[in-house]
Design a protein around this motif. Structure first.
Motif, PDB file in Angstrom:
ATOM      1  N   ILE A  75      78.868  31.916  51.751  1.00 60.55           N
ATOM      2  CA  ILE A  75      77.495  32.436  51.858  1.00 60.55           C
ATOM      3  C   ILE A  75      77.539  33.934  52.171  1.00 60.55           C
ATOM      4  O   ILE A  75      78.557  34.437  52.686  1.00 60.55           O
ATOM      5  CB  ILE A  75      76.708  31.639  52.946  1.00 60.55           C
ATOM      6  CG1 ILE A  75      75.190  31.866  52.842  1.00 60.55           C
ATOM      7  CG2 ILE A  75      77.196  31.993  54.352  1.00 60.55           C
ATOM      8  CD1 ILE A  75      74.358  30.859  53.648  1.00 60.55           C
ATOM      9  N   GLY A  76      76.447  34.628  51.894  1.00 59.13           N
ATOM     10  CA  GLY A  76      76.364  36.070  52.222  1.00 59.13           C
ATOM     11  C   GLY A  76      77.473  36.841  51.520  1.00 59.13           C
ATOM     12  O   GLY A  76      77.704  36.683  50.319  1.00 59.13           O
ATOM     13  N   GLY A  77      78.182  37.636  52.276  1.00 58.92           N
ATOM     14  CA  GLY A  77      79.261  38.445  51.712  1.00 58.92           C
ATOM     15  C   GLY A  77      80.422  37.618  51.190  1.00 58.92           C
ATOM     16  O   GLY A  77      81.269  38.120  50.443  1.00 58.92           O
ATOM     17  N   SER A  78      80.483  36.353  51.569  1.00 62.42           N
ATOM     18  CA  SER A  78      81.551  35.478  51.062  1.00 62.42           C
ATOM     19  C   SER A  78      81.102  34.734  49.811  1.00 62.42           C
ATOM     20  O   SER A  78      81.703  33.736  49.428  1.00 62.42           O
ATOM     21  CB  SER A  78      81.964  34.485  52.156  1.00 62.42           C
ATOM     22  OG  SER A  78      82.616  35.167  53.195  1.00 62.42           O
ATOM     23  N   TYR A  79      80.010  35.214  49.205  1.00 59.60           N
ATOM     24  CA  TYR A  79      79.456  34.534  48.030  1.00 59.60           C
ATOM     25  C   TYR A  79      78.892  35.525  47.005  1.00 59.60           C
ATOM     26  O   TYR A  79      79.216  35.484  45.812  1.00 59.60           O
ATOM     27  CB  TYR A  79      78.368  33.576  48.528  1.00 59.60           C
ATOM     28  CG  TYR A  79      77.266  33.222  47.564  1.00 59.60           C
ATOM     29  CD1 TYR A  79      77.526  32.509  46.399  1.00 59.60           C
ATOM     30  CD2 TYR A  79      75.939  33.589  47.833  1.00 59.60           C
ATOM     31  CE1 TYR A  79      76.486  32.165  45.524  1.00 59.60           C
ATOM     32  CE2 TYR A  79      74.904  33.251  46.970  1.00 59.60           C
ATOM     33  CZ  TYR A  79      75.183  32.538  45.814  1.00 59.60           C
ATOM     34  OH  TYR A  79      74.178  32.206  44.954  1.00 59.60           O
ATOM     35  N   SER A 134      85.340  31.913  54.025  1.00 57.77           N
ATOM     36  CA  SER A 134      84.561  32.262  55.216  1.00 57.77           C
ATOM     37  C   SER A 134      85.432  33.115  56.120  1.00 57.77           C
ATOM     38  O   SER A 134      86.509  32.678  56.536  1.00 57.77           O
ATOM     39  CB  SER A 134      84.116  30.995  55.960  1.00 57.77           C
ATOM     40  OG  SER A 134      83.449  31.342  57.144  1.00 57.77           O
ATOM     41  N   LYS A 135      84.977  34.328  56.400  1.00 54.87           N
ATOM     42  CA  LYS A 135      85.792  35.202  57.239  1.00 54.87           C
ATOM     43  C   LYS A 135      85.876  34.643  58.651  1.00 54.87           C
ATOM     44  O   LYS A 135      86.946  34.529  59.228  1.00 54.87           O
ATOM     45  CB  LYS A 135      85.233  36.618  57.250  1.00 54.87           C
ATOM     46  CG  LYS A 135      86.096  37.525  58.108  1.00 54.87           C
ATOM     47  CD  LYS A 135      85.861  38.970  57.900  1.00 54.87           C
ATOM     48  CE  LYS A 135      86.836  39.699  58.819  1.00 54.87           C
ATOM     49  NZ  LYS A 135      86.678  41.103  58.851  1.00 54.87           N
ATOM     50  N   SER A 136      84.721  34.300  59.202  1.00 52.33           N
ATOM     51  CA  SER A 136      84.717  33.767  60.568  1.00 52.33           C
ATOM     52  C   SER A 136      85.309  32.363  60.591  1.00 52.33           C
ATOM     53  O   SER A 136      85.850  31.921  61.590  1.00 52.33           O
ATOM     54  CB  SER A 136      83.283  33.710  61.100  1.00 52.33           C
ATOM     55  OG  SER A 136      82.518  32.829  60.292  1.00 52.33           O
ATOM     56  N   GLY A 197      82.090  41.082  55.650  1.00 53.22           N
ATOM     57  CA  GLY A 197      81.678  40.229  54.535  1.00 53.22           C
ATOM     58  C   GLY A 197      81.115  40.974  53.342  1.00 53.22           C
ATOM     59  O   GLY A 197      81.624  40.868  52.227  1.00 53.22           O
ATOM     60  N   ARG A 198      80.047  41.762  53.566  1.00 50.95           N
ATOM     61  CA  ARG A 198      79.359  42.361  52.406  1.00 50.95           C
ATOM     62  C   ARG A 198      80.131  43.518  51.777  1.00 50.95           C
ATOM     63  O   ARG A 198      79.695  44.053  50.755  1.00 50.95           O
ATOM     64  CB  ARG A 198      77.943  42.766  52.791  1.00 50.95           C
ATOM     65  CG  ARG A 198      77.829  43.722  53.932  1.00 50.95           C
ATOM     66  CD  ARG A 198      76.392  43.844  54.423  1.00 50.95           C
ATOM     67  NE  ARG A 198      76.307  44.603  55.655  1.00 50.95           N
ATOM     68  CZ  ARG A 198      76.508  44.113  56.863  1.00 50.95           C
ATOM     69  NH1 ARG A 198      76.809  42.841  57.013  1.00 50.95           N
ATOM     70  NH2 ARG A 198      76.415  44.873  57.934  1.00 50.95           N
ATOM     71  N   PHE A 199      81.242  43.907  52.400  1.00 52.59           N
ATOM     72  CA  PHE A 199      82.089  44.946  51.796  1.00 52.59           C
ATOM     73  C   PHE A 199      83.396  44.336  51.263  1.00 52.59           C
ATOM     74  O   PHE A 199      84.356  45.053  51.013  1.00 52.59           O
ATOM     75  CB  PHE A 199      82.404  46.035  52.835  1.00 52.59           C
ATOM     76  CG  PHE A 199      81.210  46.907  53.166  1.00 52.59           C
ATOM     77  CD1 PHE A 199      81.011  48.126  52.542  1.00 52.59           C
ATOM     78  CD2 PHE A 199      80.262  46.492  54.104  1.00 52.59           C
ATOM     79  CE1 PHE A 199      79.911  48.920  52.845  1.00 52.59           C
ATOM     80  CE2 PHE A 199      79.146  47.280  54.413  1.00 52.59           C
ATOM     81  CZ  PHE A 199      78.974  48.498  53.772  1.00 52.59           C
ATOM     82  N   LYS A 274      71.064  43.872  47.315  1.00 57.64           N
ATOM     83  CA  LYS A 274      70.035  43.692  48.365  1.00 57.64           C
ATOM     84  C   LYS A 274      70.692  43.327  49.685  1.00 57.64           C
ATOM     85  O   LYS A 274      70.296  43.796  50.740  1.00 57.64           O
ATOM     86  CB  LYS A 274      69.041  42.590  47.962  1.00 57.64           C
ATOM     87  CG  LYS A 274      68.085  43.028  46.879  1.00 57.64           C
ATOM     88  CD  LYS A 274      66.921  42.069  46.736  1.00 57.64           C
ATOM     89  CE  LYS A 274      67.204  40.972  45.785  1.00 57.64           C
ATOM     90  NZ  LYS A 274      66.043  40.181  45.373  1.00 57.64           N
ATOM     91  N   GLN A 275      71.703  42.452  49.616  1.00 58.32           N
ATOM     92  CA  GLN A 275      72.379  42.083  50.866  1.00 58.32           C
ATOM     93  C   GLN A 275      73.098  43.296  51.450  1.00 58.32           C
ATOM     94  O   GLN A 275      73.018  43.564  52.654  1.00 58.32           O
ATOM     95  CB  GLN A 275      73.401  40.964  50.642  1.00 58.32           C
ATOM     96  CG  GLN A 275      73.957  40.452  51.981  1.00 58.32           C
ATOM     97  CD  GLN A 275      75.442  40.165  51.979  1.00 58.32           C
ATOM     98  OE1 GLN A 275      76.135  40.402  50.996  1.00 58.32           O
ATOM     99  NE2 GLN A 275      75.944  39.667  53.082  1.00 58.32           N
ATOM    100  N   LEU A 276      73.801  44.041  50.576  1.00 62.19           N
ATOM    101  CA  LEU A 276      74.574  45.196  51.040  1.00 62.19           C
ATOM    102  C   LEU A 276      73.669  46.162  51.807  1.00 62.19           C
ATOM    103  O   LEU A 276      73.950  46.527  52.948  1.00 62.19           O
ATOM    104  CB  LEU A 276      75.222  45.894  49.832  1.00 62.19           C
ATOM    105  CG  LEU A 276      76.065  47.118  50.168  1.00 62.19           C
ATOM    106  CD1 LEU A 276      77.341  46.702  50.898  1.00 62.19           C
ATOM    107  CD2 LEU A 276      76.436  47.894  48.906  1.00 62.19           C
TER     108      LEU A 276
HETATM  109  O1  PA5 Z   1      78.112  40.556  55.380  1.00 57.23           O
HETATM  110  C1  PA5 Z   1      78.338  39.731  56.245  1.00 57.23           C
HETATM  111  O2  PA5 Z   1      79.124  39.952  57.181  1.00 57.23           O
HETATM  112  C2  PA5 Z   1      77.703  38.364  56.211  1.00 57.23           C
HETATM  113  O3  PA5 Z   1      76.774  38.265  55.181  1.00 57.23           O
HETATM  114  C3  PA5 Z   1      78.760  37.277  56.041  1.00 57.23           C
HETATM  115  O4  PA5 Z   1      79.484  37.523  54.865  1.00 57.23           O
HETATM  116  C4  PA5 Z   1      78.141  35.883  55.991  1.00 57.23           C
HETATM  117  O5  PA5 Z   1      77.390  35.648  57.138  1.00 57.23           O
HETATM  118  C5  PA5 Z   1      79.231  34.821  55.866  1.00 57.23           C
HETATM  119  O6  PA5 Z   1      80.133  34.910  56.910  1.00 57.23           O
HETATM  120  P1  PA5 Z   1      81.531  34.216  56.880  1.00 57.23           P
HETATM  121  O7  PA5 Z   1      82.345  34.796  55.787  1.00 57.23           O
HETATM  122  O8  PA5 Z   1      82.130  34.484  58.226  1.00 57.23           O
HETATM  123  O9  PA5 Z   1      81.305  32.746  56.653  1.00 57.23           O
END
Ligand code: PA5
Length: 426
Positions: A75-79, A134-136, A197-199, A274-276
């Motif tokens: 999700i988010g930066g991991s997607y 997932s980073k975390s 994540g987003r980078f 948009k997320q970035l």
């Molecule tokens: O940019 C970010 O840090 C977030 O959007 C994360 O990528 C997002 O919350 C997902 O986190 P994670 O990769 O830890 O599951």
């Protein structure tokens, strides 16, 4: 080498903004700004070795074998980055085609029971693999999707076979996903500590799914490297200017930026953008609201507001010079649809005239317009665009006076949700 160029609107000379932009730029180069321990993405394309790209590519080639689907969970930066690039480079209907290629699908980007039920129904009689990102290693949405899909694999295969069907991309030591991967001996790739994540799209987070989808990650990195070299050695680059103009417009009441495309393949790219910008800048009650439109589709919906509504918008157009395919409008003897005035003209030409007509209308409507000219959609140019936006986003956020690399606001919904769900510790 194809060059991305940018046209900027004329703004008044504002020395304060120039100084602010220079200071922001220096914060990145000297790693002295807030959140500077998350600047690993800055020289990433310059440092990425061919061998590590080869390893990703070889893994992708092996992993795809005998699989109908690969589910990329994140999700988010991991997607968003992987989805942005895959969609930009793919046939619009690739996942509907009957060809015997492995299809990439995404999960873990929502908590919707219909989505997950449909997914399980799709996969239960198919051969599939999972790339969980997932980073975390603790994010709820992907963790739930992964648990469900992992269970499905367990119902179908033995332990050895399952091991060949899962790859985890996560932190080198922290988080539940890392623990599980170590325990079960999954193949893993590491997300560097200093890249948020987003980078992270130019790390294995984006590169493995992109390679699985069949695209050339060497060319993506090449494009990013080319523009990184330019931006890192020029205090007055287009990225600095973009950040400067965004801030000028923001200070002059333009609080919404729309990213405009004339190609639906760039829909997901706009989501990544948009997320970035949204997650990097929207904090401390500040920030431009990033929105997006696909024209001409949205000229028949939001176009009205953009032209005629509250004057709070500026636009950034991604203008593609050459399409990858084209079609000529055929002549029709009877001309019963009155379209013969377009016969023998190419669709790309008509789309360009729509772009030009809209540009002029919006300019006359006093909407400030930034235009990014891309010669063609391909790996190299997408690599350039990704790095350009990452770099300009960091400058712009520093100019605004916020830390580009955290996202404290995201925690609020999580706290409430965990409390409602009785998660231990909440
Ligand atoms: O940019 C970010 O840090 C977030 O959007 C994360 O990528 C997002 O919350 C997902 O986190 P994670 O990769 O830890 O599951």
């Amino acid at each position: 080498m194809q060059k991305v160029t940018i046209d900027f609107p004329k703004i008044e000379q504002d020395n304060k903004l120039v100084t602010l932009a220079n200071t922001a730029y220096k914060k990145i180069i000297t790693k002295t700004g807030e959140g500077s321990n998350f600047l690993g993405w800055v020289d990433l394309p310059l440092k990425t070795e061919k061998n590590s790209l080869k390893e990703i590519q070889n893994t992708a080639t092996d992993f795809k074998k005998n699989k109908d689907f690969i589910v990329v969970v994140g999700i988010g930066g991991s997607y968003l980055g992987a989805k942005a690039i895959i969609d930009a480079l793919s046939d619009n209907f690739s996942n509907l085609k009957q060809e015997k290629t492995t299809k990439i699908i995404f999960a873990g980007q929502n908590l919707n029971p219909d989505y997950l039920s449909d997914l399980i129904n799709l996969l239960k009689n198919k051969s599939f693999g999972i790339v969980v990102i997932s980073k975390s290693g603790t994010t709820t949405e992907p963790a739930i999707a992964f648990r469900l899909l992992y269970n499905l694999l367990k119902q179908k295969y033995n332990k050895i076979e399952i091991k060949n069907r899962i790859i985890a991309i996560t932190d080198k030591e922290k988080g539940s996903l890392r623990e599980l991967a170590n325990q079960e001996n999954f193949k893993t790739f590491i997300i560097p500590d200093d890249i948020g994540g987003r980078f992270s799209v130019l790390t294995p987070v984006g590169l493995l799914p992109i390679s699985l989808a069949g695209f050339d990650i060497f060319k993506i990195i090449d494009g990013a490297k080319n523009i990184a070299t330019e931006l890192l050695n020029n205090t007055q680059s287009a990225a600095v200017k973009y950040a400067q103009i965004r801030n000028y417009l923001y200070n002059n009441g333009k609080t919404v930026e729309i990213l405009v495309n004339y190609n639906p393949k760039l829909n997901s790219f706009a989501e990544w953008w948009k997320q970035l910008f949204g997650e990097s800048e929207g904090k401390n009650q500040k920030g431009i609201f990033p929105a997006s439109v696909i024209f001409t589709t949205d000229l028949h919906s939001l176009g009205q507001y953009i032209q005629d509504g509250k004057k709070q918008i500026f636009e950034t157009i991604i203008s593609i010079e050459k399409p990858n395919n084209d079609i000529t409008i055929p002549k029709n003897k009877k001309d019963s649809d009155n379209l013969n005035y377009l016969s023998e003209k190419k669709i790309s030409y008509i789309n360009k005239m729509a772009e030009l007509g809209t540009y002029t209308a919006h300019k006359n409507g006093e909407i400030p317009i930034i235009k990014i000219n891309i010669p063609q959609i391909n790996e190299y140019n997408i690599g350039q665009l990704i790095y350009f936006f990452e770099f300009s986003c960091a400058i712009s956020a520093y100019m605004l006076g916020v830390n580009p690399f955290n996202q404290p606001g995201v925690e609020e919904y999580k706290k409430n949700m965990f409390k409602l769900l009785n998660k231990p510790g909440f």
